[in-house]
Write an enzyme that holds these catalytic residues in place. Structure first.
Site, short mmCIF file in Angstrom:
data_model
loop_
_atom_site.label_atom_id
_atom_site.label_comp_id
_atom_site.label_asym_id
_atom_site.label_seq_id
_atom_site.Cartn_x
_atom_site.Cartn_y
_atom_site.Cartn_z
N CYS A 33 -0.88 -5.12 7.78
CA CYS A 33 -0.52 -3.77 8.27
C CYS A 33 0.15 -3.95 9.52
CB CYS A 33 -1.85 -3.07 8.62
SG CYS A 33 -3.16 -3.01 6.96
N CYS A 59 1.05 -1.42 0.08
CA CYS A 59 -0.07 -0.09 -0.18
C CYS A 59 0.81 1.28 -0.11
CB CYS A 59 -0.99 0.05 1.30
SG CYS A 59 -0.04 -0.03 2.73
#
Ligand code: FES
Length: 127
Positions: A106, A37
């Site tokens: 994440c 990302c």
């Protein structure tokens, strides 16, 4: 009402992240980015007698990344460097009461930033 993707513990660490900031004269700094990302985190460690006595972070990322960084810093503060190295993103996810599957990656960013900081510290010590 919209179903929240995150539980209340994750939301708490996202809305009120612990240990945000920088440490002037940090003994070790580690950075990591998430290739999927483009987000990133930078972590600062103050180390005394082989122990993390202070830790701060800055994360440019999603709620899961910020909550994971916050929980990570809570879990490593006061620990020896060996204990810090043993903390995994899986343990952090568990401490947060779980993350949505799509958001597990994440939490890896914080773990990598911690490990990079420890590696940088070790090479500074000549180890
Ligand atoms: Fe980038 Fe979560 S989507 S760190």
């Amino acid at each position: 009402m919209v179903d929240a993707p995150y539980n209340s513990k994750v939301m708490d660490h996202f809305m009120n992240p612990r240990n945000v900031g920088e440490i002037e004269g940090a003994d070790a700094i580690g950075e990591a980015g998430s290739p999927s990302c483009g987000d990133m985190t930078r972590l600062y460690l103050k180390i005394e007698d082989n122990r993390v006595v202070d830790v701060k972070f800055r994360t440019f990322g999603c709620g899961a990344a910020i909550a994971s960084s916050s929980m990570f810093t809570e879990m490593i503060k006061g620990k020896t460097l060996e204990e810090v190295r043993a903390v995994t993103n899986r343990q952090v996810c568990e401490a947060l009461g779980g993350l949505p599957t799509a958001k597990i990656h994440c939490s890896v960013m914080a773990e990598q930033a911690v490990k990079t900081a420890l590696d940088n510290y070790a090479s500074k010590q000549g180890g």
